[in-house]
Design a protein around this motif. Structure first.
Motif, short mmCIF file in Angstrom:
data_model
loop_
_atom_site.label_atom_id
_atom_site.label_comp_id
_atom_site.label_asym_id
_atom_site.label_seq_id
_atom_site.Cartn_x
_atom_site.Cartn_y
_atom_site.Cartn_z
N VAL A 147 0.85 -1.33 -0.01
CA VAL A 147 -0.04 -0.11 -0.01
C VAL A 147 0.92 1.23 0.09
O VAL A 147 1.87 1.41 0.71
N GLY A 148 0.65 1.97 -1.03
CA GLY A 148 1.44 3.42 -1.00
C GLY A 148 0.36 4.56 -0.79
O GLY A 148 -0.54 4.65 -1.34
N ILE A 149 0.54 5.31 0.41
CA ILE A 149 -0.17 6.59 0.62
C ILE A 149 0.49 7.55 0.39
O ILE A 149 1.64 8.09 0.85
N PHE A 150 -0.08 8.61 -0.55
CA PHE A 150 0.73 9.82 -0.90
C PHE A 150 -0.38 10.76 -0.62
O PHE A 150 -1.54 10.97 -0.88
N SER A 151 -0.06 12.07 -0.06
CA SER A 151 -0.92 12.99 0.45
C SER A 151 -0.20 14.38 0.67
O SER A 151 1.17 14.33 0.85
N GLY A 152 -0.70 15.49 0.59
CA GLY A 152 -0.24 16.89 0.89
C GLY A 152 -0.35 16.98 2.15
O GLY A 152 -1.21 16.60 3.15
N ALA A 153 1.04 17.42 2.65
CA ALA A 153 0.78 17.57 4.25
C ALA A 153 -0.02 18.79 4.63
O ALA A 153 -0.39 18.79 5.87
N ALA A 154 -0.28 19.72 3.76
CA ALA A 154 -1.50 20.55 4.39
C ALA A 154 -2.96 20.34 3.69
O ALA A 154 -3.99 21.06 3.69
N ASP A 155 -3.32 19.13 3.59
CA ASP A 155 -4.25 18.69 2.98
C ASP A 155 -5.49 18.58 4.11
O ASP A 155 -5.17 17.72 4.86
N PRO A 156 -6.63 19.34 4.16
CA PRO A 156 -7.56 19.36 5.18
C PRO A 156 -8.28 18.01 5.26
O PRO A 156 -8.67 17.59 6.33
N VAL A 157 -8.28 17.26 4.12
CA VAL A 157 -9.25 15.84 4.13
C VAL A 157 -8.06 15.04 4.96
O VAL A 157 -8.79 14.35 5.55
#
Length: 321
Positions: free
Chosen positions: A239-249
Motif C-alpha cells: 500500500v502506498g499512501i501519498f498526500s499533501g501535508a497541508a491537505d485538510p481532508v
C-alpha cells in the motif's frame, strides 16, 4: 484517451475512459476519481503511466461526469449508493481483465475514490498487485456520526436527490480555514492558482451534491476506516499512501498517519507513506505535480515488481514441495 461504454451490473450505461500504451502492457492501473469531479481530469497522470507501459482505465462514477450532466443527475447516486460504485469499479476491471488476462492490477484511488479503493481492496485485494491512496483521510469519529445523522434526516425530509447546501457547508466549509485570506472557495485543493481557477470554472466540478450522495460519502468513509475493512485487506498487498501535508481532508497529515498506523496494526505488512510539504488536497494538480507523478509511478513499478517476484518465489517453493 478513449471512452468505452459498458453495461453495468444493474443494466445502466457505464462510461470508462481507457489509455493504452504503444506496446504490450505491463499491467492495468485503475484510477478511482474523487467526489465532484470526473475521470478525464486524470489525463495527465494516465499519460505518464502509459509512457511507463501501463494500461490505464477509469470508470466514471454515477452522478459525475458528462453523462450525468447531460441527464441532469450531477451529484446524485443510484439506489444502492456506494455499493453500486464498487460494482461499477469491478465491472470496468473485469472487462479489461478479459482482454488482458494474467497481468498485474493496481488500484489508485483519490479522495472519495481512496475510500472506495480501500473497501475494494478488502473485497478483491488478493487479485491486486498494489494499492495506492491519494488525498485520503482517517476516521471522523463523533463528527462523522453527527454529519451522518444530519444527512439521514435531510434525506428523509427532502428526498435523496435534493441538493444539500447544508451538508456542503458542513463537509467543505471548514477546509479553507488554514488558507485565509482565500481567493476562492476551493483554495484548499491546490497551491496552483490556475488549477484552482480551472476547477472553479468547470461545470463538471464543485457542484452541490444531493443529500443521498453525502449520506453515502459518510458511509463509505466510515466503512473504509473500520477495523473490519483494515483486517480484510490482504497482509501481503503493498500500500502506498501519498498526500499533501497541508491537505485538510487528511487532517494536515494527522488523519493520513492514522490510516497508515491502523493498516499496519491490522496486519498489512508493507505500508509506505509520503507527505508532500505545503501541498494541499489534489496532489496531481499541485505545483509539484510532475514530482508527485514520477514518485507515485516509481513506487508502483517497484511495488509490482516485488509482488510479482514474491509470487513467483512462492509458486516455485510450492512446486518444489
Amino acid at each position: 484517451m478513449d471512452c468505452i461504454t459498458l453495461v453495468a451490473e444493474d443494466g445502466a450505461d457505464l462510461d470508462v475512459l481507457v489509455w493504452e500504451p504503444a506496446g504490450a502492457p505491463r499491467g492495468i492501473v485503475q484510477i478511482v476519481p474523487g467526489m465532484c469531479e470526473y475521470a478525464a481530469r486524470y489525463d495527465g497522470f494516465a499519460g505518464a503511466l502509459v509512457e511507463h507501459g501501463w494500461f490505464v482505465i477509469a470508470a466514471e462514477h454515477r452522478g459525475q461526469g458528462p453523462r450525468a450532466a447531460a441527464e441532469g443527475r450531477l451529484g446524485q447516486l443510484p439506489d444502492r449508493g456506494y455499493h453500486q460504485l464498487l460494482d461499477d469499479m469491478s465491472t470496468a476491471y473485469d472487462h479489461v481483465r478479459g482482454e488482458l488476462p494474467g497481468v498485474p492490477w493496481v488500484l489508485v484511488g483519490h479522495s472519495m475514490g481512496s475510500f472506495l479503493a480501500r473497501t475494494m481492496a478488502a473485497r478483491r485485494g488478493r487479485e491486486m498487485a498494489a494499492l495506492v491512496l491519494l488525498g485520503t483521510g482517517g476516521s471522523l469519529g463523533p463528527v462523522g456520526g453527527a454529519g451522518a445523522a444530519v444527512a439521514d434526516v435531510e434525506t428523509v425530509l427532502l428526498g435523496e436527490d435534493h441538493p444539500s447546501a447544508l451538508m456542503n457547508r458542513l463537509a467543505f466549509g471548514p477546509f479553507n480555514a488554514a488558507f485565509m485570506p482565500a481567493r476562492t472557495e476551493f483554495d484548499w485543493l491546490s497551491r496552483d492558482t490556475r488549477a484552482v481557477d480551472d476547477y472553479v470554472a468547470d461545470p463538471l466540478c464543485g457542484y452541490v451534491c444531493s443529500t443521498g450522495f453525502y449520506r453515502e460519502l459518510l458511509r463509505v468513509m466510515r466503512v473504509a476506516n473500520s477495523v473490519e475493512v483494515m483486517r480484510a485487506i490482504p497482509p501481503r498487498l503493498p500500500v502506498g499512501i501519498f498526500s499533501g501535508a497541508a491537505d485538510p481532508v487528511g487532517g494536515a497529515g494527522r488523519g493520513v498517519r492514522q490510516v497508515a498506523r491502523r493498516m499496519r496494526a491490522n496486519g498489512v505488512r508493507s505500508v509506505d507513506l509520503v507527505l508532500y510539504p505545503g501541498a494541499r488536497h489534489e496532489i496531481l494538480h499541485e505545483v509539484n505535480r510532475r514530482q508527485v507523478e514520477s514518485e507515485i509511478i516509481a513506487w508502483i513499478d517497484s511495488a509490482v515488481q516485488s509482488a510479482v517476484q514474491g509470487a513467483r518465489a512462492t509458486d516455485a517453493g510450492a512446486g518444489a514441495s
